[in-house]
Write a protein that holds these residues in place. Structure first.
Motif, PDB file in Angstrom:
ATOM      1  N   PRO A   1      35.443  43.140  36.733  1.00  0.00           N
ATOM      2  CA  PRO A   1      36.420  43.349  37.480  1.00  0.00           C
ATOM      3  C   PRO A   1      37.803  43.462  36.585  1.00  0.00           C
ATOM      4  CG  PRO A   1      35.776  41.005  37.357  1.00  0.00           C
ATOM      5  CD  PRO A   1      34.713  41.837  36.611  1.00  0.00           C
TER       6      PRO A   1
ATOM      7  N   TRP B   1      37.859  44.877  42.017  1.00  0.00           N
ATOM      8  CA  TRP B   1      38.239  43.472  42.474  1.00  0.00           C
ATOM      9  C   TRP B   1      37.881  43.526  43.879  1.00  0.00           C
ATOM     10  CZ3 TRP B   1      38.170  38.773  41.148  1.00  0.00           C
ATOM     11  CH2 TRP B   1      38.844  37.998  41.658  1.00  0.00           C
TER      12      TRP B   1
ATOM     13  N   VAL C   1      43.256  42.938  36.392  1.00  0.00           N
ATOM     14  CA  VAL C   1      42.525  43.420  37.224  1.00  0.00           C
ATOM     15  C   VAL C   1      42.378  44.997  37.358  1.00  0.00           C
ATOM     16  CG1 VAL C   1      42.009  43.363  39.815  1.00  0.00           C
ATOM     17  CG2 VAL C   1      42.655  41.354  38.582  1.00  0.00           C
TER      18      VAL C   1
ATOM     19  N   LEU D   1      39.566  34.695  38.937  1.00  0.00           N
ATOM     20  CA  LEU D   1      40.513  35.544  38.206  1.00  0.00           C
ATOM     21  C   LEU D   1      41.389  34.900  37.028  1.00  0.00           C
ATOM     22  CD1 LEU D   1      42.774  37.956  40.246  1.00  0.00           C
ATOM     23  CD2 LEU D   1      43.758  36.731  38.328  1.00  0.00           C
TER      24      LEU D   1
END
Length: 344
Positions: A243, A255, A250, A183
């Motif tokens: 994602p 996600w 996000v 991420l």
């Protein structure tokens, strides 16, 4: 003669498998795949003996013949593995080097409508082929899967998805704990995509495929992210969903699909926790300076094993002093440990 080559005490056989499952895959990648199979010293002299087997998975961008590459001052893994058995450091085992390369650089060893059925290929084609052509002990309690990085990810998820086929695993800095390892890279990738390709993966992929790979900044990082999305968040028609949006934030519904493939999250699910409890042996390690923070993924996966109720005596865990690269010396350590456990 070292450093150019080393004579093996065992034997490394080169094969090609014609895969029905990979035929007609979405990326039009070859359905004929190379396969390397190593047999230990004494294999040909003991025709009645059967052996445990260890399946080795490559990291992202890896294809199977790269195992034969020689780096300065180092030996390739097949030679290191051979030395384990030649020195008697572990009971003999058959070692299988699996290819799951794709035009996107990798498959994550999953079945995906955007890349192909690479999990099924390993489980339903490669393993039965090896058992039919070599004197393996053909049951899950004597069969392990191992790998580094994306290969380590493949080892974790393959063992959870197919506990009837594999009874042990080793993961070296395997992809895990996506909120820490993946991420944080989203905003930088979105900025690069925006500034170089008008925010379009279609433009990036067209450009990438039309020139020498790696000649523009960010090539590998952009391709890698798309490959992961193709593995984790593709629709049945092959549409790949990223994602993140154009701000780097996000996209929650996508996600969630990624997290469903995170080994740490998977291990918390009852069916996968049961699969992990059934493992005879689980090796988890990573360098404590891993550039992708996969050391934290290793710690989180180890804790997930504890929460799943995997007995401590079945688990080996270590953080060692290293980054993500140049850790091939760890492979034979895990191989010897697995071979001993599979031979019990």
């Amino acid at each position: 003669m070292l450093p150019w080559s080393a004579d093996l005490a065992g034997r490394l056989d080169h094969h090609v498998i014609d895969s029905a499952l990979l035929r007609g895959n979405p990326l039009e990648d070859p359905h004929e795949r190379p396969l390397l199979v190593y047999v230990p010293p004494g294999y040909d002299d003991a025709p009645g003996r059967r052996y445990p087997s260890v399946y080795v998975l490559l990291g992202y961008t890896g294809h199977v013949t790269m195992w034969l590459n020689r780096a300065p001052f180092r030996q390739p893994y097949p030679e290191l593995a051979d030395a384990v058995f030649a020195r008697g450091e572990a009971p003999p085992a058959i070692v299988v080097y699996v290819d799951a390369w794709t035009a996107l650089g990798g498959s994550q060893y999953l079945d995906s409508p955007a890349t192909g059925r690479y999990h099924s290929y390993l489980r339903d084609e490669v393993v039965p082929w090896v058992d039919a052509h070599y004197r393996t002990i053909a049951d899950r309690d004597h069969r392990a899967v191992t790998g580094k990085s994306s290969g380590g990810y493949g080892a974790m998820v393959t063992a959870m998805l197919a506990p009837d086929v594999f009874g042990a695993l080793a993961t070296h800095a395997g992809d895990a704990l996506f909120e820490v390892s993946a991420l944080p890279s989203f905003p930088g990738l979105v900025r690069r995509l925006r500034d170089m390709y008008d925010g379009s993966y279609v433009k990036f992929l067209a450009d990438f495929r039309g020139r020498l790979a790696g000649t523009k900044e960010g090539d590998l990082e952009l391709l890698e992210m798309y490959a992961y999305a193709a593995a984790y968040s593709a629709d049945e028609d092959g549409t790949v969903h990223l994602p993140f949006d154009d701000t780097g934030a996000v996209v929650p519904e996508v996600w969630r699909r990624w997290l469903a493939h995170d080994p740490v999250v998977m291990a918390r699910e009852p069916r996968y926790a049961e699969a992990l409890r059934s493992m005879r042996a689980i090796w988890v390690d990573a360098g404590n300076k891993d550039e992708y923070f996969l050391d934290f993924g290793a710690v989180a996966f180890r804790r997930a094993l504890e929460a799943a109720g995997v007995p401590n005596e079945r688990v080996y865990f270590e953080l060692f002093d290293a980054g993500h690269g140049a850790i091939e010396y760890r492979y034979p350590l895990a191989l010897a440990w697995l071979a001993r456990r599979l031979s019990e």
